[in-house]
Design an enzyme around this catalytic site. Sequence first.
Site, short mmCIF file in Angstrom:
data_model
loop_
_atom_site.label_atom_id
_atom_site.label_comp_id
_atom_site.label_asym_id
_atom_site.label_seq_id
_atom_site.Cartn_x
_atom_site.Cartn_y
_atom_site.Cartn_z
N ARG A 1 0.80 -1.23 0.00
CA ARG A 1 0.00 0.00 0.00
C ARG A 1 0.83 1.27 0.00
NH1 ARG A 1 -3.98 -1.19 4.73
NH2 ARG A 1 -1.93 -1.67 5.49
N HIS B 1 1.54 -27.22 12.22
CA HIS B 1 2.91 -27.74 12.32
C HIS B 1 2.97 -29.13 12.98
CE1 HIS B 1 3.78 -23.79 11.05
NE2 HIS B 1 3.88 -23.20 12.22
N LYS C 1 4.45 -21.77 24.60
CA LYS C 1 5.31 -20.59 24.58
C LYS C 1 5.85 -20.31 25.98
CE LYS C 1 3.48 -18.45 20.44
NZ LYS C 1 4.55 -18.89 19.55
N LYS D 1 -0.14 -19.35 6.39
CA LYS D 1 -1.10 -19.59 7.44
C LYS D 1 -1.38 -18.28 8.17
CE LYS D 1 0.23 -21.06 11.52
NZ LYS D 1 0.96 -20.35 12.55
N ASP E 1 -2.73 -22.17 16.20
CA ASP E 1 -1.46 -21.60 15.74
C ASP E 1 -0.40 -22.67 15.45
OD1 ASP E 1 0.24 -19.27 15.26
OD2 ASP E 1 1.31 -19.86 17.08
N GLU F 1 8.83 -23.51 22.85
CA GLU F 1 9.42 -22.22 22.50
C GLU F 1 9.71 -21.44 23.78
OE1 GLU F 1 7.79 -20.40 18.69
OE2 GLU F 1 5.99 -21.04 19.72
N ASP G 1 3.45 -24.42 4.97
CA ASP G 1 3.64 -24.72 6.39
C ASP G 1 5.15 -24.78 6.53
OD1 ASP G 1 4.27 -26.12 8.78
OD2 ASP G 1 2.19 -26.72 8.90
N HIS G 2 5.75 -23.76 7.14
CA HIS G 2 7.21 -23.66 7.04
C HIS G 2 7.92 -24.81 7.76
CE1 HIS G 2 7.03 -21.72 11.03
NE2 HIS G 2 8.31 -21.92 11.13
C1 BG6 Z 1 4.53 -19.89 13.56
C2 BG6 Z 1 3.64 -19.55 14.70
O1 BG6 Z 1 3.81 -20.53 12.54
O2 BG6 Z 1 5.58 -20.74 13.99
C3 BG6 Z 1 4.43 -18.90 15.82
O3 BG6 Z 1 2.61 -18.68 14.27
C4 BG6 Z 1 5.60 -19.76 16.22
O4 BG6 Z 1 3.59 -18.64 16.94
C5 BG6 Z 1 6.41 -20.16 14.99
O5 BG6 Z 1 6.42 -19.02 17.11
C6 BG6 Z 1 7.48 -21.17 15.34
O6 BG6 Z 1 8.33 -21.37 14.23
P1 BG6 Z 1 9.83 -21.81 14.42
O7 BG6 Z 1 10.33 -22.03 13.04
O8 BG6 Z 1 10.54 -20.71 15.14
O9 BG6 Z 1 9.79 -23.06 15.25
#
Ligand code: BG6
Length: 479
Positions: free
Chosen positions: A46, A235, A327, A143, A230, A211, A172-173
């Site tokens: 934007r 994941h 978390k 996502k 989330d 995490e 989905d990384h």
């Molecule tokens: C994301 C979540 O998809 O993955 C986050 O939205 C999370 O909340 C993150 O912290 C974790 O990814 P990674 O690669 O750091 O384990």
Amino acid sequence: IPVDPFDLVIFGGTGDLARRKILPGLFRRYCAGQMPEEARIVGAARSALSSEDYRALVAESVREVSGGRACEDGTLDGFLARLDYVRIDARGSDGWEDLAALMRPEMVRAFYFSVGPGLFGDLAERIHLHGMASELARIVVEKPFGHDLASARELNATLAAHFDEGQIYRIDHYLGKETVQNLMAIRFGNMLFEPLWNSQYVDHIQITVAETVGVGGRGEYYDTAGAMRDMVQNHLMQLLCLIAMEPPAKFDPDAVRDEKLKVIRALDPVEPHHIVRGQYLAQDGEHPGYREAVNDPRSRTESYIALKTHVSNWRWAGTPFYLRTGKRLVARSSVINVMFKDAPHSIFGQEAGRHANVLSIRLQPNEGITLQVTIKEPGPGGMRLVDVPLDMTFAEALGPDGEDPPDAYERLIMDVIRGNQTLFMRGDEVEAAWAWTDPIIAGWQSRGEVPKPYDSGSTGPGDADLLMKRDHRAWRGIK
Ligand code: BG6
């Protein structure tokens, strides 16, 4: 090996994800020589920026993320020369003709939707309307893919109105992480594990994604999602699928995704007493607790989940899968533990349930795979047994000269350009995952459940340990 020349448009090109992950990742691929001369990247957003302004902004992000490395010898300038910027109105008509004019015919064209799902439909429609949805076009979506089954179906239908499933890349990384792919290599590239990979030999499986970070500045989004939406729905579910699926006939996108889908559909509904939800408390006045972080003193959203489920099929009947994620826990650690059964008869008098053999697949940190085996304790002390790890840490196995594995995003974006959907979720997979998650969330809501508080820096609520203890089992340590 360089990929084919491409035009890549990043909608949300000035946003956080683009600046932290996508653009620095592309820069590293450029440094690795994977990006052909003719590749072009267009930031679209934007803000009223010139292409010059945009390059300056990207240069700053890349320097920040890569710590100034590799940028001194003109490499960064070479990368920036491939960048353009177009100011665009996602819901209007401004900028679209300019964008269309930049697209080159006969070339792979990828549109990365690094924006909220509320804009997916608008973007897809306009790409189509302005003649950019060629056969070589593909779209990449992030996502959260929906909020529940109904919204995911709606999103799928919206995208399907403009693109074929073969053109839609749902990221989905976790699937781009090195060890996750190695999990498939280990399972299906060796003879050693597969014969034991079933309920006859595996006692149970633990999947932990812990995490140390809190919700940070993402409170507004996170409070509407929680750990279930989330992390678990996507994941952890993907990790579970790769562990539990049958060997696909080929390593090809639909063969792999068909098998994953069968796993999701075979998941048992989760009993309410097989789930523990938690919410972190403040720590030493230094870190705010969850409720402060999301600015809602009565929030009932969970920042932690532990649950037990079963994959009800021939291979896994009777082997529970325990999942947990949270978390502000004691350490950052993502690991899958395959806990094998005891030997059928103990000739050394070992106690039961000690799990001599554990295959640990570490996603992060310190990526690698360890197989725990039992040996005799060295020395003259008689036949005393100890557990030792057969350790394969990737960094060590590949040696000091081994190339750093690409970050998940780098790999996945290159797969988009190559047209390989194996590591992306298909629409039906996402819907099946929501179909399993929805009743769990609905149950909490109807019972008005409040998550259990847990200390920041701990391993989560004590009830999660009880979940295991009731089954005469225990979590493997997080650290
Ligand atoms: C994301 C979540 O998809 O993955 C986050 O939205 C999370 O909340 C993150 O912290 C974790 O990814 P990674 O690669 O750091 O384990």
